[in-house]
Design an enzyme around this catalytic site. Structure first.
Site, short mmCIF file in Angstrom:
data_model
loop_
_atom_site.label_atom_id
_atom_site.label_comp_id
_atom_site.label_asym_id
_atom_site.label_seq_id
_atom_site.Cartn_x
_atom_site.Cartn_y
_atom_site.Cartn_z
N ASP A 35 7.62 6.73 -2.30
CA ASP A 35 8.11 5.36 -2.23
C ASP A 35 9.46 5.35 -1.52
O ASP A 35 10.30 6.22 -1.74
CB ASP A 35 8.25 4.77 -3.64
CG ASP A 35 8.38 3.25 -3.61
OD1 ASP A 35 7.43 2.57 -4.04
OD2 ASP A 35 9.44 2.75 -3.15
N ILE A 36 9.69 4.34 -0.69
CA ILE A 36 10.93 4.26 0.08
C ILE A 36 12.13 3.97 -0.81
O ILE A 36 13.26 4.30 -0.46
CB ILE A 36 10.79 3.19 1.21
CG1 ILE A 36 11.78 3.45 2.32
CG2 ILE A 36 10.93 1.78 0.65
CD1 ILE A 36 11.49 2.65 3.59
N ASN A 97 0.28 -3.04 -9.51
CA ASN A 97 0.58 -4.47 -9.61
C ASN A 97 -0.44 -5.23 -8.76
O ASN A 97 -0.80 -4.78 -7.68
CB ASN A 97 2.00 -4.75 -9.10
CG ASN A 97 3.05 -4.00 -9.90
OD1 ASN A 97 2.99 -3.98 -11.13
ND2 ASN A 97 4.00 -3.38 -9.23
N GLN A 104 3.02 -8.28 -7.24
CA GLN A 104 2.65 -7.33 -6.18
C GLN A 104 3.39 -7.70 -4.90
O GLN A 104 3.29 -8.83 -4.43
CB GLN A 104 1.13 -7.39 -5.95
CG GLN A 104 0.63 -6.42 -4.88
CD GLN A 104 -0.89 -6.49 -4.72
OE1 GLN A 104 -1.54 -7.39 -5.28
NE2 GLN A 104 -1.45 -5.58 -3.95
N HIS A 110 -2.32 -0.15 -4.22
CA HIS A 110 -1.59 1.12 -4.35
C HIS A 110 -1.34 1.40 -5.82
O HIS A 110 -1.12 0.50 -6.62
CB HIS A 110 -0.28 1.09 -3.58
CG HIS A 110 0.59 -0.10 -3.84
ND1 HIS A 110 0.33 -1.35 -3.32
CD2 HIS A 110 1.70 -0.24 -4.60
CE1 HIS A 110 1.25 -2.20 -3.74
NE2 HIS A 110 2.10 -1.57 -4.52
N LEU A 111 -1.35 2.69 -6.14
CA LEU A 111 -1.02 3.14 -7.49
C LEU A 111 0.33 3.85 -7.42
O LEU A 111 0.51 4.76 -6.60
CB LEU A 111 -2.10 4.11 -7.99
CG LEU A 111 -2.05 4.46 -9.47
CD1 LEU A 111 -2.43 3.26 -10.33
CD2 LEU A 111 -2.98 5.63 -9.77
N HIS A 112 1.27 3.38 -8.24
CA HIS A 112 2.56 4.08 -8.35
C HIS A 112 2.39 5.22 -9.37
O HIS A 112 1.93 4.97 -10.50
CB HIS A 112 3.64 3.15 -8.91
CG HIS A 112 3.93 1.93 -8.10
ND1 HIS A 112 5.10 1.79 -7.37
CD2 HIS A 112 3.26 0.76 -7.93
CE1 HIS A 112 5.12 0.60 -6.79
NE2 HIS A 112 4.01 -0.05 -7.12
P1 5GP Z 1 4.48 -3.39 -5.42
O1 5GP Z 1 5.60 -4.25 -5.89
O2 5GP Z 1 3.66 -4.07 -4.35
O3 5GP Z 1 3.66 -2.82 -6.53
O4 5GP Z 1 5.18 -2.10 -4.78
C1 5GP Z 1 5.43 -1.95 -3.42
C2 5GP Z 1 6.23 -0.66 -3.27
O5 5GP Z 1 6.22 -0.31 -1.91
C3 5GP Z 1 7.69 -0.77 -3.71
O6 5GP Z 1 7.96 0.19 -4.72
C4 5GP Z 1 8.48 -0.50 -2.42
O7 5GP Z 1 9.66 0.26 -2.64
C5 5GP Z 1 7.46 0.27 -1.58
N1 5GP Z 1 7.62 0.09 -0.15
C6 5GP Z 1 7.80 -1.09 0.53
N2 5GP Z 1 7.89 -0.86 1.84
C7 5GP Z 1 7.75 0.47 2.01
C8 5GP Z 1 7.75 1.32 3.17
O8 5GP Z 1 7.89 0.88 4.31
N3 5GP Z 1 7.58 2.65 2.95
C9 5GP Z 1 7.43 3.19 1.71
N4 5GP Z 1 7.26 4.50 1.61
N5 5GP Z 1 7.42 2.41 0.59
C10 5GP Z 1 7.58 1.08 0.76
#
Ligand code: 5GP
Length: 127
Positions: A35-36, A97, A104, A110-112
Site C-alpha cells: 500500500d502506498i 471495503n 471504498q 482489493h484485500l488489505h
Molecule cells: P480502500 O479505501 O479502497 O479500501 O483502500 C484503497 C487503498 O489503496 C488505500 O489504503 C490507499 O492507500 C491505497 N492506494 C491508493 N492509491 C494507491 C496507489 O497508487 N498505489 C498503491 N500502492 N496504493 C494506493
C-alpha cells in the site's frame, strides 16, 4: 443491479503498468503490492487481475481458477510477510471495503493484509 467497472481506476492503471507499484507477488490471476500509505508495518493489497468492483462481485462472477488463485496468493502473502499465526507469526487483519458504507476508495476489489502490530478495534465508530 449490474456492476459497472471503471477501467480508469488506479488499480486498473497499476495492472496495465501505467503506474508503478512495489510488487510482493504476481500469479496468473492475482497481483499483490505494498500500500502506498501503509497503516501498519505490513500493509499489502491483494487484487485480482480481472475487472471486479467489490468482493461480492468477485465471489459471484469470477471463475473458479481466479478465486482459487486469489486465495492461495493471500496465503502466500501471509507466509512471505511472516504474519501467519499458525507458523510463528503474530497474526494479521484482512479487510475489504465495498461501496459507500464500506468507505471504498478504489473501485477495484482489493484485500488489505495488515500486520506487524496489534490492530486495535475491528470497526471504528461512525464519524
Ligand atoms: P480502500 O479505501 O479502497 O479500501 O483502500 C484503497 C487503498 O489503496 C488505500 O489504503 C490507499 O492507500 C491505497 N492506494 C491508493 N492509491 C494507491 C496507489 O497508487 N498505489 C498503491 N500502492 N496504493 C494506493
Amino acid at each position: 443491479m449490474a456492476y459497472s467497472y471503471d477501467p480508469q481506476n488506479i488499480f486498473a492503471r497499476i495492472l496495465r503498468g501505467e503506474i508503478p507499484n512495489k510488487t510482493v507477488l504476481e500469479t496468473p490471476h492475482t497481483l499483490a503490492f505494498h500500500d502506498i500509505a501503509p497503516q501498519a508495518p505490513v500493509h499489502v493489497l491483494v487484487i485480482p487481475k480481472g475487472p471486479y468492483v467489490t468482493y461480492d462481485h468477485f465471489a459471484r462472477d469470477a471463475s473458479e481458477a481466479e478465486i482459487v488463485d486469489f486465495h492461495r496468493a493471500v496465503a502466500q502473502i501471509c507466509a512471505m510477510t511472516g504474519v501467519q499465526p499458525g507458523e510463528g507469526g503474530e497474526g494479521f487483519r484482512a479487510i475489504t471495503n465495498a461501496g459507500t458504507h464500506g468507505v471504498q476508495e478504489v473501485p477495484h476489489f482489493h484485500l488489505h493484509i495488515l500486520g506487524g502490530r496489534v490492530m486495535g478495534r475491528m470497526v471504528a465508530k461512525a464519524e
